[in-house]
Write a protein that holds these residues in place. Sequence first.
Motif, PDB file in Angstrom:
ATOM      1  N   LEU A  37      64.711  44.487  30.396  1.00 24.37           N
ATOM      2  CA  LEU A  37      65.193  44.910  30.060  1.00 24.37           C
ATOM      3  C   LEU A  37      66.630  45.986  30.265  1.00 24.37           C
ATOM      4  CD1 LEU A  37      64.557  42.309  26.761  1.00 24.37           C
ATOM      5  CD2 LEU A  37      65.439  41.697  28.821  1.00 24.37           C
ATOM      6  N   TYR A  38      65.430  46.444  30.410  1.00 23.19           N
ATOM      7  CA  TYR A  38      66.850  47.606  30.311  1.00 23.19           C
ATOM      8  C   TYR A  38      66.859  48.422  32.115  1.00 23.19           C
ATOM      9  CZ  TYR A  38      68.189  52.910  29.993  1.00 23.19           C
ATOM     10  OH  TYR A  38      68.748  54.326  30.569  1.00 23.19           O
ATOM     11  N   TYR A  39      66.386  47.414  32.632  1.00 19.43           N
ATOM     12  CA  TYR A  39      66.717  47.624  34.011  1.00 19.43           C
ATOM     13  C   TYR A  39      67.287  46.797  34.245  1.00 19.43           C
ATOM     14  CZ  TYR A  39      66.069  45.916  38.472  1.00 19.43           C
ATOM     15  OH  TYR A  39      66.570  45.390  39.995  1.00 19.43           O
ATOM     16  N   VAL A  40      67.628  45.780  34.025  1.00 17.54           N
ATOM     17  CA  VAL A  40      69.250  44.901  33.279  1.00 17.54           C
ATOM     18  C   VAL A  40      69.992  45.411  33.534  1.00 17.54           C
ATOM     19  CG1 VAL A  40      69.520  42.652  32.817  1.00 17.54           C
ATOM     20  CG2 VAL A  40      67.234  42.937  33.962  1.00 17.54           C
ATOM     21  N   ARG A  41      70.286  46.160  31.710  1.00 15.44           N
ATOM     22  CA  ARG A  41      71.642  46.609  31.793  1.00 15.44           C
ATOM     23  C   ARG A  41      72.056  48.065  33.023  1.00 15.44           C
ATOM     24  NH1 ARG A  41      72.071  51.535  29.292  1.00 15.44           N
ATOM     25  NH2 ARG A  41      73.980  51.662  28.104  1.00 15.44           N
TER      26      ARG A  41
ATOM     27  N   GLY B 294      58.065  43.603  29.149  1.00 12.58           N
ATOM     28  CA  GLY B 294      59.828  42.740  29.005  1.00 12.58           C
ATOM     29  C   GLY B 294      61.153  43.624  28.399  1.00 12.58           C
ATOM     30  N   ILE B 295      60.596  44.751  28.088  1.00 13.81           N
ATOM     31  CA  ILE B 295      61.440  45.645  27.021  1.00 13.81           C
ATOM     32  C   ILE B 295      61.740  46.464  28.736  1.00 13.81           C
ATOM     33  CG2 ILE B 295      61.608  47.626  26.015  1.00 13.81           C
ATOM     34  CD1 ILE B 295      60.041  46.278  23.782  1.00 13.81           C
ATOM     35  N   ILE B 296      60.603  46.982  29.196  1.00 13.09           N
ATOM     36  CA  ILE B 296      61.591  48.145  30.504  1.00 13.09           C
ATOM     37  C   ILE B 296      62.188  47.113  30.816  1.00 13.09           C
ATOM     38  CG2 ILE B 296      60.280  49.127  32.109  1.00 13.09           C
ATOM     39  CD1 ILE B 296      57.438  49.544  31.138  1.00 13.09           C
TER      40      ILE B 296
ATOM     41  N   ILE C 249      67.853  41.572  40.435  1.00 14.96           N
ATOM     42  CA  ILE C 249      67.249  41.261  39.108  1.00 14.96           C
ATOM     43  C   ILE C 249      65.600  40.247  39.820  1.00 14.96           C
ATOM     44  CG2 ILE C 249      67.516  40.351  36.905  1.00 14.96           C
ATOM     45  CD1 ILE C 249      70.364  41.579  37.024  1.00 14.96           C
ATOM     46  N   LEU C 250      66.261  39.203  40.237  1.00 11.40           N
ATOM     47  CA  LEU C 250      65.277  38.258  40.761  1.00 11.40           C
ATOM     48  C   LEU C 250      64.302  38.799  41.534  1.00 11.40           C
ATOM     49  CD1 LEU C 250      67.909  35.017  41.547  1.00 11.40           C
ATOM     50  CD2 LEU C 250      66.392  35.403  39.291  1.00 11.40           C
ATOM     51  N   LEU C 251      64.583  39.217  42.760  1.00  8.56           N
ATOM     52  CA  LEU C 251      63.396  39.960  43.475  1.00  8.56           C
ATOM     53  C   LEU C 251      62.444  40.621  42.265  1.00  8.56           C
ATOM     54  CD1 LEU C 251      65.262  40.417  46.597  1.00  8.56           C
ATOM     55  CD2 LEU C 251      63.540  38.859  45.724  1.00  8.56           C
ATOM     56  N   THR C 252      63.320  42.246  41.368  1.00  7.76           N
ATOM     57  CA  THR C 252      62.307  42.855  40.603  1.00  7.76           C
ATOM     58  C   THR C 252      61.734  41.453  39.792  1.00  7.76           C
ATOM     59  OG1 THR C 252      63.339  44.381  40.502  1.00  7.76           O
ATOM     60  CG2 THR C 252      62.486  44.656  39.288  1.00  7.76           C
ATOM     61  N   ALA C 253      62.314  41.123  38.769  1.00 10.10           N
ATOM     62  CA  ALA C 253      61.766  40.042  37.627  1.00 10.10           C
ATOM     63  C   ALA C 253      60.325  39.190  38.463  1.00 10.10           C
ATOM     64  CB  ALA C 253      62.052  38.615  36.881  1.00 10.10           C
ATOM     65  N   ALA C 254      60.375  38.488  39.982  1.00  9.23           N
ATOM     66  CA  ALA C 254      59.635  38.553  40.562  1.00  9.23           C
ATOM     67  C   ALA C 254      58.103  38.661  40.575  1.00  9.23           C
ATOM     68  CB  ALA C 254      59.972  37.610  42.188  1.00  9.23           C
ATOM     69  N   GLY C 255      57.883  39.725  41.355  1.00 12.00           N
ATOM     70  CA  GLY C 255      57.502  40.608  41.700  1.00 12.00           C
ATOM     71  C   GLY C 255      56.887  41.291  40.606  1.00 12.00           C
TER      72      GLY C 255
ATOM     73  N   MET D 241      65.375  52.420  42.570  1.00 11.72           N
ATOM     74  CA  MET D 241      64.454  51.522  41.252  1.00 11.72           C
ATOM     75  C   MET D 241      64.189  50.707  40.859  1.00 11.72           C
ATOM     76  SD  MET D 241      67.160  51.877  37.398  1.00 11.72           S
ATOM     77  CE  MET D 241      68.217  50.439  38.626  1.00 11.72           C
ATOM     78  N   SER D 242      64.677  49.280  41.382  1.00  9.68           N
ATOM     79  CA  SER D 242      63.801  48.159  41.674  1.00  9.68           C
ATOM     80  C   SER D 242      62.811  48.307  41.772  1.00  9.68           C
ATOM     81  CB  SER D 242      64.761  47.559  41.926  1.00  9.68           C
ATOM     82  OG  SER D 242      66.024  46.864  41.899  1.00  9.68           O
ATOM     83  N   VAL D 243      61.848  49.179  42.684  1.00  4.22           N
ATOM     84  CA  VAL D 243      60.418  48.592  43.746  1.00  4.22           C
ATOM     85  C   VAL D 243      60.009  49.878  42.205  1.00  4.22           C
ATOM     86  CG1 VAL D 243      59.044  50.313  45.306  1.00  4.22           C
ATOM     87  CG2 VAL D 243      61.361  48.581  45.588  1.00  4.22           C
ATOM     88  N   CYS D 244      60.458  51.173  41.397  1.00  4.91           N
ATOM     89  CA  CYS D 244      59.863  51.601  41.001  1.00  4.91           C
ATOM     90  C   CYS D 244      59.204  50.576  39.437  1.00  4.91           C
ATOM     91  CB  CYS D 244      60.283  52.767  40.180  1.00  4.91           C
ATOM     92  SG  CYS D 244      59.944  53.770  41.546  1.00  4.91           S
ATOM     93  N   VAL D 245      60.399  49.756  38.900  1.00  3.21           N
ATOM     94  CA  VAL D 245      60.392  48.907  37.849  1.00  3.21           C
ATOM     95  C   VAL D 245      59.815  48.122  38.120  1.00  3.21           C
ATOM     96  CG1 VAL D 245      61.661  47.856  36.587  1.00  3.21           C
ATOM     97  CG2 VAL D 245      62.349  50.030  36.832  1.00  3.21           C
ATOM     98  N   MET D 246      59.301  47.530  39.015  1.00  2.00           N
ATOM     99  CA  MET D 246      58.650  45.962  39.110  1.00  2.00           C
ATOM    100  C   MET D 246      57.499  46.379  38.941  1.00  2.00           C
ATOM    101  SD  MET D 246      58.531  43.644  43.456  1.00  2.00           S
ATOM    102  CE  MET D 246      58.337  45.584  44.389  1.00  2.00           C
ATOM    103  N   LEU D 247      57.038  47.913  40.142  1.00  2.00           N
ATOM    104  CA  LEU D 247      55.317  48.066  40.127  1.00  2.00           C
ATOM    105  C   LEU D 247      54.188  48.172  38.412  1.00  2.00           C
ATOM    106  CD1 LEU D 247      54.958  50.918  42.474  1.00  2.00           C
ATOM    107  CD2 LEU D 247      54.089  48.554  42.865  1.00  2.00           C
TER     108      LEU D 247
END
Length: 626
Positions: A268-272, A264-266, A301-307, A241-247
């Motif tokens: 925020l839902y990922y963080v939830r 950002g909306i995507i 969360i931090l790695l996904t946000a950075a990517g 999930m993190s990889v796909c959301v990051m892309l």
Amino acid sequence: MEVLKGILFGISLWGWLFLTGWAGRIRVWFVPLVTAAGLSLILYGGGLFGFLAETAVLLCAAGLAGTVLSFWGAVTRRFVLPKLSMFGFFFGAASVSFAVLIWNLKLLHYDNFSHWAVAVKYMLSTDHFADASTELLMFKDYPPGSAVWIYYICRFAGHSQGMMLLAHNSLIFSCFFAVFGWVRERRRFLLYAFLGMGCSMLSYLNLTIRINNLLVDFLLPLLTMAGISMAYRMREEPIKMSVCVMLLTGYTGIIKDTGAVFAGIIFLYYVRCICSLPVRYMPFEKKLRAFRHLPVKSVLILLTAAGGALPYIGWKWYLATALAGYTGKFSVGAAQSAAEPELYGTIIGEFFRSAFSLTERSFQVFLLCTISTVGAVLYARIFLKRRWKLWKIWLLGTAVLAVYYAGILLLYLYSMPAEEAVRLAGFDRYTCSIMTLFAGLLLMGAETDMEASFAVSIDERGAYRAYSSPEAKRRYQATVLVMMIVGINFLYSEFNGLADIRKDYQDSLPGRVEKITGDRWYPGGREDAARYLVAALNEEKQVSDGEALYVCRYFLYAPHVQATSRVDAETLEEAGERYDYILVLDEEAVTYDPDFPETERLKAPGLYDVQDLLYSYQKTTRHRIE
């Protein structure tokens, strides 16, 4: 040769789809979109460093290798194609029908010619992004997210407008396909019928530009819906999930400046989803020894946000280096013609009148969604004895709408040129874009509530026990039929609308310009250095708003173009020093002067050499003197 390149590219694209789905273990619903986003980001990275063409060739070659691997997997039975379902049949039939129609469509909306189509044409001609020396692109600071995907397809499959539209709409269809991945109970066709009906109705919010254009206002909310659907279905697979959301967030952020909001909306839902994940789905915690002093969820969360933020940061870096000193049209405080404080009251008043006007599609859809939400929640509570959570999505969506509308108002007040701000240029597109997301998320939330409201669950004994009674089954079937009829009716209406547009293309401004000039492509990306004057009537402000200028710049591939609604003898006398050609679109824009007979020649629409006109005039004058 072009046909062979197109076939090889299609084979290569299949290889990438295979690698994403099989090697990446991605559900079939999300394979097309993840593939498109991933390839686009790789191309984008290559373009930032000046290797756009080389990156495209390498990706095509890698895709061909993936195709070979897919054949090996099929022979060894390690890879099996997914079975075709009833939904797959209907979705495929609709996609093919629209693809055939789109292939024969042409670009119409003027914003294609002011930026989006010009950006694609420039990239295809030069194999690199715009830099400070580029004259053809007026808005060089716009991110090239969707353009790189169109470039990738058109570089191998052809440069026609139809191919550009197919490439762009492949993103739209991929998003819709991913949205249907939201459904968990795949044996309930009613759920697919409901989502299909709702998605087809979203076309009402896209009537301003439709899908025969490269504009991204409709694409952005669909990417957001698809990203939320992806996170929802992968929430028990946090790494994937993190990889796909990051892309997807990375790609959405470089589609347009406002793409960062949707990304950002995507996120925020990922963080939830991550924060609500039970510990039993985090078996990889011991593997993150380097981060053992941090909670695993925080690390993800931090790695996904950075990517996800990296592509956007890369574009800002490109603007600061390759486009150093360039001031964008919507830069805060940069517009020399930005609205003065005395205009603020006029702009604010007009903004609120439009925002709450029943003639605006966005407000109509908001009212419809609100009434439908209240009705659905009350019906579920009274008759189904269920507590639907749809109202929570409505509240959250309304809050997002309020913030987004406030952002649009600030754009008009402080960033947009005064002339455009006073008439709320683009208001319909901006509001319909966020309203598409609002309506789409309500659809997805309603589907989840419906899925949890069936009286009988389908178990391993089969779907024949999925109804509480024969009467319930008949109601179910009737509801499916009604939803399919409504959805097909909206799709049929959209199809006919596009067919009518195609039929009337020759009478449109782009159609008339293309008939005279053709669609010019020069070797090596060379721009036409000639100076052109376009003569056209100012009907629907096509001259004063710049539409005629933009369209002619695109087809001529020339940066030095000016437009006027009046050509007379005085204009022709001065033309020798200012212009090389005169392009006449409307004969009524030319004023006949008996002392300048060449004005009679200009009465016929066409492209005229200024020096030829002046030579003819001088020759006629000498003849009269003699």
